[in-house]
Motif scaffolding. Structure first.
Motif, PDB file in Angstrom:
ATOM      1  N   ARG A   1       0.825   4.100  -2.834  1.00 12.60           N
ATOM      2  CA  ARG A   1       0.569   5.513  -2.527  1.00 12.60           C
ATOM      3  C   ARG A   1       1.670   6.400  -3.100  1.00 12.60           C
ATOM      4  O   ARG A   1       1.396   7.415  -3.741  1.00 12.60           O
ATOM      5  CB  ARG A   1       0.472   5.690  -1.015  1.00 12.60           C
ATOM      6  N   LYS A   2       2.924   5.987  -2.909  1.00 13.55           N
ATOM      7  CA  LYS A   2       4.043   6.776  -3.433  1.00 13.55           C
ATOM      8  C   LYS A   2       4.027   6.812  -4.960  1.00 13.55           C
ATOM      9  O   LYS A   2       4.267   7.858  -5.573  1.00 13.55           O
ATOM     10  CB  LYS A   2       5.367   6.193  -2.941  1.00 13.55           C
TER      11      LYS A   2
ATOM     12  N   TYR B   1       0.833  -1.202   0.000  1.00 15.70           N
ATOM     13  CA  TYR B   1       0.000   0.000   0.000  1.00 15.70           C
ATOM     14  C   TYR B   1       0.868   1.253   0.000  1.00 15.70           C
ATOM     15  O   TYR B   1       0.587   2.210  -0.720  1.00 15.70           O
ATOM     16  CB  TYR B   1      -0.935   0.020   1.212  1.00 15.70           C
ATOM     17  N   ASP B   2       1.931   1.258   0.789  1.00 18.85           N
ATOM     18  CA  ASP B   2       2.817   2.417   0.841  1.00 18.85           C
ATOM     19  C   ASP B   2       3.467   2.651  -0.520  1.00 18.85           C
ATOM     20  O   ASP B   2       3.554   3.791  -0.993  1.00 18.85           O
ATOM     21  CB  ASP B   2       3.879   2.203   1.923  1.00 18.85           C
TER      22      ASP B   2
END
Length: 196
Positions: free
Chosen positions: A72-73, A68-69
């Motif tokens: 997002r990035k 997820y991170d």
């Protein structure tokens, strides 16, 4: 009827010859705990299975959080790049008009016909408006339109000659613009008012 002198349930009584502890337990004496088998899987089996399952779930959670991170990035980067590309496309369309304006600044005012200069500037303005319109810019209609406070800003009023002209835009001081349907600037206008 005579009863035996010994109590068959007496734990302190010595075992008869040939009698095992199971027989003694069957007669009521407790059996020795050291020989009882463990539960299936052993006492430590369920706890280690639970810990293993917990570790697997924790690992899945950490992987999901990392994915997820990264997503997002990546999305933020793509959004920034997309905005930058859109700006570059708009600037690319305006470069020709900028070049035309540069040519006018290099002209000698003493040797230039004012009428030709006005015509040239008018052509550059039309070219610039066409480029901006292709990107989504549109002018807010105002002159001789009913006053609309969502797209017009009244800066002054003047008397209307008839009741039909009441609340109509008489003059435009500064044009308003929308970009892809979003209001960038309201049109600053003079509004007619009927006082009859």
């Amino acid at each position: 009827m005579t009863y035996p002198a010994e109590n068959p349930f007496d734990e302190t009584a010595p075992l008869e010859e040939g009698v095992t502890s199971e027989d003694s337990y069957a007669r009521g004496a407790p059996a020795d705990d050291t020989d009882t088998p463990e539960a299936p899987g052993g006492a430590r089996g369920p706890a280690s299975d639970t810990q293993r399952a917990l570790d697997e779930q924790r690992d899945k959670y950490l992987r999901l959080a990392a994915e997820y991170d990264n997503f997002r990035k990546r999305t933020q980067k793509e959004r920034a790049e997309s905005g930058s590309r859109a700006q570059a496309d708009l600037v690319k369309q305006l470069i020709d008009s900028l070049d035309d304006l540069s040519r006018f600044s290099a002209l000698d005012p003493a040797a230039t016909d004012p009428a030709a200069l006005v015509t040239g500037v008018d052509l550059v303005e039309k070219k610039l408006r066409k480029s901006l319109a292709a990107s989504g810019l549109e002018m807010v209609e105002a002159l001789d339109q009913p006053f609309d406070p969502t797209v017009h800003e009244a800066v002054a009023t003047e008397p209307a000659l008839s009741s039909e002209d009441d609340n109509m835009v008489a003059r435009v001081y500064q044009p308003g613009y929308r970009f892809n349907g979003q209001l960038l600037r309201p049109a600053r206008v003079v509004v007619k008012q009927w006082n009859g």
